[in-house]
Design a protein around this motif. Structure first.
Motif, PDB file in Angstrom:
ATOM      1  N   ASP A 242     -63.654  30.517  21.462  1.00  0.00           N
ATOM      2  CA  ASP A 242     -63.115  29.904  22.603  1.00  0.00           C
ATOM      3  C   ASP A 242     -64.204  30.079  23.984  1.00  0.00           C
ATOM      4  N   HIS A 244     -64.702  29.445  28.387  1.00  0.00           N
ATOM      5  CA  HIS A 244     -63.919  29.255  29.669  1.00  0.00           C
ATOM      6  C   HIS A 244     -64.946  29.045  30.808  1.00  0.00           C
ATOM      7  N   HIS A 276     -58.485  35.293  23.657  1.00  0.00           N
ATOM      8  CA  HIS A 276     -57.882  33.866  23.128  1.00  0.00           C
ATOM      9  C   HIS A 276     -58.723  33.718  21.892  1.00  0.00           C
TER      10      HIS A 276
HETATM   11 MG    MG Z   1     -58.711  30.080  26.077  1.00  0.00          MG
END
Ligand code: MG
Length: 393
Positions: A242, A244, A276
């Motif tokens: 993941d 961000h 995540h």
């Molecule tokens: Mg995420």
């Protein structure tokens, strides 16, 4: 359509020669009734379990152990007849339910496809009763063995559970049966007694009712075969990734730990990129899609969500599916801030949320020598792998 399942777990187990109730016995390591409930968790809104009066506490403890105590909204005591047990269960189904499915706790091999077909039957016809076409010719005979009648085999079906109904139809049928003193051997026969239509849908020959020791042997063989097919493996591996974006005026939360920094991660939830990636690894290991399917970022209920809470939900499902975390390894890729001082707290936080010893959890951090988006501090990425182990089977 809001649907609830009533699972009947009040059998006596006498026919199997067992001292304890057969639905409480383990089948390949997981209690029969747990296996009978879990496939409904993804498709129904909740569950009422009917237990033998002296076993209510035992059943509650078992449900808690397998983290089913949120899905199961009530455990009620059964009655002297199957129908009275279902009646008690139905009384505990929340009022906002549109549909109710009744399922035998002794049918642990039910799968999501059968449940989906029952639900579709309810949507389209008001009822959906799992059944299989008879492969045997059936004869009706007197007690002394004298054959009276041979029904046309193409019209003969063996009914199973789940048997699902619109709540209003089922309520009408139960009330009429009660008034007439009618006792049926299944739930569909109550609707038939009330002159209401019953719609059959395709069950499965694997959807066995464990009645004899032979059934248990057969069920174990089917589970072993599913095991080989990878549906019920001993080990499952998962991987997650993941990213961000780093922006002003956001908190920086990694593995549930808030870290003081001049920028934070942007996202619909708390944007905990490390959790995540870990959840994606766990969901991937279970073969249940990805985090976006579980917790859509278009869903308002996940705005600002605490990712630790979401991780707990994923772990709940993992245990319901009969798996434990063997170990996991998370790598956070960030140029800044220095994460080393927080690593132990992160592991502690994850161990708490996942309810496993810290020794099973590894968290690492690395930079990229100022290369790429992480190096330029535009964002933080995380990768995770995990290994799940089937609970003693
Ligand atoms: Mg995420």
């Amino acid at each position: 359509m809001k649907s609830y399942v009533i699972v009947l777990g009040g059998g006596s187990g006498r026919r199997m020669g067992a001292q304890v109730n057969k639905v409480l016995l383990p089948l390949c390591g997981v209690p029969v009734i747990i296996r009978a409930i879990v496939p409904f968790t993804a498709l129904c809104d909740g569950c009422v379990v009917v237990a033998a009066p002296q076993e209510v506490d035992t059943v509650r403890a078992l449900l808690a152990r397998y983290r089913l105590n949120r899905f199961v909204t009530a455990v009620v005591a059964g009655g002297s007849e199957r129908q009275y047990s279902v009646q008690n269960g139905f009384a505990a189904v929340p009022e906002d339910a549109d549909a109710v499915l009744v399922h035998d706790g002794a049918r642990p091999l039910v799968d999501e496809d059968i449940i989906r077909r029952c639900l579709a039957g309810i949507e389209q016809h008001g009822s959906g009763v799992a059944a299989i076409a008879s492969v045997d010719t059936v004869k009706l005979a007197d007690a002394d063995g004298q054959v009276r009648h041979t029904p046309n085999r193409s019209e003969v079906y063996a009914v199973q559970t789940p048997q699902g109904f619109r709540c209003n139809l089922y309520r009408t049928a139960l009330e009429k049966a009660h008034r007439d003193g009618f006792l049926g051997t299944d739930d569909a026969s109550l609707l038939e007694h009330a002159g209401l239509p019953v719609h059959l849908c395709e069950g499965s020959r694997e959807n066995l009712k464990l009645t004899t020791a032979f059934d248990v042997e057969l069920a174990s063989m089917i589970l072993a075969r599913r095991n080989q097919a990878g549906e019920d493996s001993m080990f499952r591996i998962g991987q997650g990734y993941d990213v961000h974006r780093l922006v002003d005026n956001r908190r920086l939360v990694l593995c549930g730990v808030e870290i003081p920094h001049e920028t934070g991660l942007l996202g619909h939830s708390d944007a905990d990129v490390a959790i995540h990636a870990l959840m994606d690894a766990l969901i991937g290991a279970m073969g249940l899609g990805d985090i976006g399917k579980w917790f859509p970022d278009t869903d308002e209920q996940y705005r600002g969500a605490d990712s630790v809470q979401l991780l707990m939900q994923v772990c709940e499902r993992m245990r319901q599916n009969g798996y434990e975390l063997e170990n996991c390894d998370v790598t956070i890729v960030a140029q800044r801030p220095k994460l080393r001082p927080y690593i132990d707290t992160m592991r502690e936080r994850l161990a708490q949320a996942m309810q496993v010893p810290q020794g099973r959890i590894s968290v690492k951090a690395t930079t990229t020598e100022r290369l790429g988006f992480e190096g330029e501090e535009k964002g933080i990425s995380a990768q995770a792998v995990c290994l799940l182990r089937a609970v003693s089977r």
